[in-house]
Write an enzyme that holds these catalytic residues in place. Structure first.
Site, PDB file in Angstrom:
ATOM      1  CD  GLU A 282      43.453  19.230  69.022  1.00 31.72           C
ATOM      2  OE1 GLU A 282      43.971  18.666  70.014  1.00 31.72           O
ATOM      3  OE2 GLU A 282      42.478  18.780  68.423  1.00 31.72           O
ATOM      4  N   GLY A 283      46.844  21.979  67.437  1.00 33.18           N
ATOM      5  CA  GLY A 283      48.215  21.515  67.566  1.00 33.18           C
ATOM      6  C   GLY A 283      48.286  20.181  68.282  1.00 33.18           C
ATOM      7  CB  ALA A 284      50.400  17.564  68.623  1.00 34.80           C
ATOM      8  N   GLY A 285      50.102  18.577  71.887  1.00 35.98           N
ATOM      9  CA  GLY A 285      50.869  18.917  73.080  1.00 35.98           C
ATOM     10  C   GLY A 285      50.866  20.420  73.299  1.00 35.98           C
TER      11      GLY A 285
ATOM     12  CG  ASP B 288      42.598  14.241  70.262  1.00 30.80           C
ATOM     13  OD1 ASP B 288      41.692  13.755  70.957  1.00 30.80           O
ATOM     14  OD2 ASP B 288      43.732  14.490  70.700  1.00 30.80           O
TER      15      ASP B 288
ATOM     16  CE  LYS C  92      45.993  16.353  67.091  1.00 32.79           C
ATOM     17  NZ  LYS C  92      46.028  16.995  68.408  1.00 32.79           N
TER      18      LYS C  92
END
Length: 220
Positions: free
Chosen positions: A114-117, A54, A37
């Site tokens: 995993e990205g954010a938003g 997360d 992340k």
């Protein structure tokens, strides 16, 4: 090392749920996995430093044990857009540093990032998480939160992924909250309009563990 970048049609659509389940699905297939992340905005202060729920979930779901800072190199306290959270924390997000952090991951059969938003969340100085995904050369998995408006959001995001020069490996329909009316019809429409295979339809589950969700997924 093959890498998947998990993005979503919006925030709170279940990216972490799907990313962790992808890691478990790969493990069930006998694959070694690492998770990352790169930027997490919205962290709790602990005796060990800032921690994001997360990122911790991804750390736990991967087969290769990594220290927290490797999984989440940038942990920002405020739960806002990353460039704003970084500004409030007195930090500058560096695309080069994030790329280097990914390159330093130990080798495994699969890396899940995993990205954010959503897809084009800003990092600052004209860069976005889409810029990062392209720089890393990762295939993209789109998580579609089943809700009113998701058909438009999914198509626009898929178009943006292609326009930004990235490959959409597949998409997942995720029902993290109360199922919308005509959810089945929404999924049928998504199958018609999205230019990539459906990797799973995840219903609302009483057991939302990564292993339970993984039963509803296939790997791209």
């Amino acid at each position: 090392m093959r890498g998947l970048f998990i993005t979503g049609t919006d925030t709170e659509v279940g990216k972490t749920r799907i990313a962790a389940a992808m890691l478990r699905r790969a493990a069930q297939a006998g694959m070694s996995t690492v998770a990352m992340k790169p930027v997490a905005a919205g962290c709790d202060h602990t005796p060990h430093g800032w921690r994001n729920a997360d990122a911790l979930a991804l750390q736990s779901a991967a087969t290769v044990t990594l220290d927290y800072a490797t999984v989440n190199p940038v942990a920002l306290p405020e739960p806002v857009a990353p460039h704003l959270a970084a500004r409030e924390a007195g930090r500058v997000l560096s695309l080069e540093a994030l790329v280097a952090a990914y390159r330093d991951l130990p080798q495994a059969d699969l890396a899940v990032v995993e990205g954010a938003g959503g897809w084009r969340v800003p990092l600052g100085d004209g860069t976005t998480l889409a810029t990062l995904a392209k720089a890393l050369g990762l295939e993209v998995v789109l998580v579609v939160g089943l809700r009113l408006g998701c058909l438009n959001h999914a198509q626009l995001t898929a178009e943006a992924i292609r326009a930004d020069g990235c490959s959409l490996a597949g998409w997942v329909a995720n029902c993290a909250g109360r199922p919308p009316k005509r959810a089945d019809a929404q999924v049928a429409t998504l199958r018609e309009v999205l230019p990539a295979p459906c990797l799973g339809v995840v219903p609302r589950l009483s057991d939302a563990s990564a292993d339970a969700v993984s039963a509803h997924l296939t790997l791209p």
